[in-house]
Design a protein around this motif. Structure first.
Motif, short mmCIF file in Angstrom:
data_model
loop_
_atom_site.label_atom_id
_atom_site.label_comp_id
_atom_site.label_asym_id
_atom_site.label_seq_id
_atom_site.Cartn_x
_atom_site.Cartn_y
_atom_site.Cartn_z
N LEU A 276 0.85 -1.19 0.00
CA LEU A 276 0.00 0.00 0.00
C LEU A 276 0.88 1.23 0.00
CD1 LEU A 276 -2.56 -1.05 2.77
CD2 LEU A 276 -2.91 -1.11 0.30
N ASP A 277 0.47 2.27 -0.74
CA ASP A 277 1.23 3.51 -0.68
C ASP A 277 0.85 4.28 0.58
OD1 ASP A 277 -1.17 4.93 -1.20
OD2 ASP A 277 -0.78 4.96 -3.35
N GLU B 138 -0.45 7.15 1.08
CA GLU B 138 -1.77 7.80 1.07
C GLU B 138 -2.88 6.79 1.38
OE1 GLU B 138 -4.61 9.86 -2.25
OE2 GLU B 138 -2.51 10.51 -2.21
N THR B 139 -2.82 5.63 0.76
CA THR B 139 -3.83 4.60 1.00
C THR B 139 -3.75 4.08 2.42
OG1 THR B 139 -3.71 3.95 -1.33
CG2 THR B 139 -4.70 2.36 0.20
N LEU B 140 -2.53 3.91 2.91
CA LEU B 140 -2.32 3.40 4.26
C LEU B 140 -2.79 4.40 5.31
CD1 LEU B 140 -1.18 1.02 5.84
CD2 LEU B 140 1.06 2.11 5.73
#
Length: 125
Positions: free
Chosen positions: A12-13, A15-17
């Motif tokens: 996960l990047d 931002e997503t995390l």
């Protein structure tokens, strides 16, 4: 005996995390590294950059096949790692081509990143 611990988890990047989960994860890894270091068992630790920046190398019928990104059309599992220090991706591909799994599996060439004590991730160049 040496063991390599291959850590598998969802990619996960940041931002997503989310910032909170990212901070918790970094703290957990820093604590884990400190524990290993204090125990005198830490030899090296490397976090791989995302699989999207990897290069896969295969040799089929004597022909070199190089593919950007992960080789997703496979059921092969990660079975080990070899860390090399070379000038560039072409040199890395040259060594990957010589690896036995290139002839009956896949060798993935992926740049790593260095985690420093102050919590900074630095891609290898």
């Amino acid at each position: 005996m040496r063991y390599t611990l291959l850590l598998h988890y969802e990619e996960l990047d940041a931002e997503t995390l989310g910032a909170e989960a990212l901070e918790e994860g970094q703290a957990a890894f820093a604590s884990y590294a400190a524990t290993l270091h204090a125990a005198g068992v830490l030899i090296a630790a490397e976090v791989l950059q995302p699989s999207a920046v990897s290069t896969t190398v295969r040799v089929r019928d004597g022909a070199l096949q190089v593919q950007d990104g992960p080789f997703v059309d496979t059921k092969e599992q990660l079975g080990g790692t070899v860390v090399i220090d070379v000038a560039d991706l072409d040199a890395a591909i040259g060594f990957a081509r010589q690896a036995p799994p290139a002839f009956w599996g896949t060798v993935e060439v992926r740049p790593g990143a260095v985690f420093t004590v102050d919590g900074v991730w630095t891609p290898n160049r």
